[in-house]
Design a protein around this motif. Structure first.
Motif, PDB file in Angstrom:
ATOM      1  N   ARG A  83     -14.679 -24.331   1.820  1.00  0.00           N
ATOM      2  CA  ARG A  83     -15.432 -24.130   0.591  1.00  0.00           C
ATOM      3  C   ARG A  83     -16.557 -23.153   0.894  1.00  0.00           C
ATOM      4  O   ARG A  83     -17.137 -23.172   1.967  1.00  0.00           O
ATOM      5  N   ASP A  84     -16.874 -22.300  -0.069  1.00  0.00           N
ATOM      6  CA  ASP A  84     -17.965 -21.341   0.088  1.00  0.00           C
ATOM      7  C   ASP A  84     -19.272 -22.024  -0.320  1.00  0.00           C
ATOM      8  O   ASP A  84     -19.429 -22.465  -1.454  1.00  0.00           O
ATOM      9  N   TYR A  85     -20.217 -22.108   0.609  1.00  0.00           N
ATOM     10  CA  TYR A  85     -21.494 -22.773   0.360  1.00  0.00           C
ATOM     11  C   TYR A  85     -22.661 -21.792   0.244  1.00  0.00           C
ATOM     12  O   TYR A  85     -23.818 -22.209   0.279  1.00  0.00           O
ATOM     13  N   ASP A  86     -22.394 -20.494   0.068  1.00  0.00           N
ATOM     14  CA  ASP A  86     -23.474 -19.516   0.008  1.00  0.00           C
ATOM     15  C   ASP A  86     -24.457 -19.814  -1.120  1.00  0.00           C
ATOM     16  O   ASP A  86     -25.680 -19.794  -0.918  1.00  0.00           O
TER      17      ASP A  86
ATOM     18  N   MET B 287     -24.999 -22.668  -2.638  1.00  0.00           N
ATOM     19  CA  MET B 287     -25.686 -23.932  -2.355  1.00  0.00           C
ATOM     20  C   MET B 287     -26.721 -23.728  -1.249  1.00  0.00           C
ATOM     21  O   MET B 287     -27.829 -24.277  -1.325  1.00  0.00           O
ATOM     22  N   ASP B 288     -26.392 -22.927  -0.241  1.00  0.00           N
ATOM     23  CA  ASP B 288     -27.358 -22.619   0.815  1.00  0.00           C
ATOM     24  C   ASP B 288     -28.618 -21.979   0.222  1.00  0.00           C
ATOM     25  O   ASP B 288     -29.734 -22.281   0.646  1.00  0.00           O
TER      26      ASP B 288
ATOM     27  N   GLY C 238     -21.257 -31.745  -5.994  1.00  0.00           N
ATOM     28  CA  GLY C 238     -20.150 -31.314  -5.158  1.00  0.00           C
ATOM     29  C   GLY C 238     -19.119 -30.606  -6.025  1.00  0.00           C
ATOM     30  O   GLY C 238     -19.223 -30.598  -7.249  1.00  0.00           O
TER      31      GLY C 238
ATOM     32  N   GLU D 203     -12.608 -28.009  -3.034  1.00  0.00           N
ATOM     33  CA  GLU D 203     -12.400 -27.141  -1.880  1.00  0.00           C
ATOM     34  C   GLU D 203     -11.433 -26.015  -2.265  1.00  0.00           C
ATOM     35  O   GLU D 203     -10.564 -26.207  -3.117  1.00  0.00           O
TER      36      GLU D 203
ATOM     37  N   ASP E 132     -17.531 -31.561   1.403  1.00  0.00           N
ATOM     38  CA  ASP E 132     -18.814 -31.636   0.693  1.00  0.00           C
ATOM     39  C   ASP E 132     -19.711 -32.703   1.304  1.00  0.00           C
ATOM     40  O   ASP E 132     -20.909 -32.493   1.487  1.00  0.00           O
TER      41      ASP E 132
ATOM     42  N   TYR F  61     -21.212 -31.461   4.519  1.00  0.00           N
ATOM     43  CA  TYR F  61     -22.178 -30.395   4.251  1.00  0.00           C
ATOM     44  C   TYR F  61     -23.498 -30.984   3.743  1.00  0.00           C
ATOM     45  O   TYR F  61     -24.568 -30.685   4.283  1.00  0.00           O
TER      46      TYR F  61
END
Length: 179
Positions: free
Chosen positions: A162-165, A167-168, A153, A156, A17, A20
Motif C-alpha cells: 500500500r502507498d503510505y505517502d 498518510m506519512d 485504513g 491494499e 495497515d 503501519y
C-alpha cells in the motif's frame, strides 16, 4: 513516534495497515462493522494478536456486542444508541451537541472544515474524523487543539502493499503541529 494529541486509526481490514499505524504510534486502532464488506471476528482477532501498542475499538451500527474479540476496549456507536452490559470506553458519533451517555464524542467533518461550535468548549474528549488531506488537517488543528484525530485504513494494492505517502504527510504535519 509519540504524538501530542490522540491519534486514532479506524477501518482497519488488513495487517499491512495495522502494522503501519502501530509503527506510527497511534493510540487507538479499530475495526468498522458498519460498512460492507465487514471484517470477520476471526480476522479482527488475528490482526489484534499480531499488533502491540494501541488500544482496540470497534465501530457498531447496532448493539450486538456478542462475539467481539478479546481485547476490545472501546465501542463507537451512533448517538442515541444504548449499550447494555458494556464496561469499556463508549465513543458516540454525534453531529449536534455533546452526548450525555458517552466517554468520548466523535464528530465527522466534511472538506469545508466546519466544526460544531461546541467542540472548542467540550467538557469531554472529542475525536474528529474527516476525509483528511494536508490542507484540511492544517485548518482543523488550530481550531481544535485538544481533539483527537481519526485516520482511516484502506485497501491494499496487493497483499502487503500500500502507498503510505499521503498518510506519512499527515503524520509529519501532526508532528510539526506539536511545537
Amino acid at each position: 513516534m509519540q504524538h501530542q494529541r490522540l491519534v486514532i486509526a479506524t477501518g482497519i481490514t488488513n495487517l499491512t495497515d495495522a502494522r503501519y499505524f502501530s509503527a506510527m504510534g497511534v493510540d487507538w486502532m479499530g475495526f468498522d462493522l458498519t460498512r460492507e464488506p465487514r471484517i470477520s471476528r476471526e480476522r479482527m482477532q488475528a490482526i489484534m494478536d499480531w499488533v502491540e501498542g494501541p488500544r482496540w475499538l470497534v465501530e457498531l451500527d447496532g448493539t450486538a456486542l456478542e462475539g467481539l474479540p478479546e481485547g476490545i476496549a472501546g465501542v463507537v456507536v451512533p448517538a442515541g444508541q444504548a449499550l447494555r452490559d458494556w464496561h469499556g470506553q463508549t465513543i458516540v458519533s454525534v453531529s449536534t451537541g455533546l452526548p450525555a451517555d458517552a466517554d468520548v464524542a466523535l464528530v465527522d467533518v466534511t472538506r469545508d472544515a466546519r466544526l460544531p461550535a461546541w467542540v472548542a468548549d467540550a467538557e469531554m474528549p472529542v475525536w474528529i474524523r474527516a476525509p483528511w488531506d494536508e490542507a484540511l488537517l492544517s485548518k482543523i488543528l488550530p481550531m481544535a487543539p485538544q481533539a483527537g484525530i481519526v485516520l482511516s485504513g484502506s485497501t491494499e494494492e496487493a497483499v502487503g502493499i500500500r502507498d503510505y505517502d499521503a498518510m506519512d504527510a499527515l503524520f509529519e504535519l501532526l508532528e510539526t503541529a506539536r511545537g
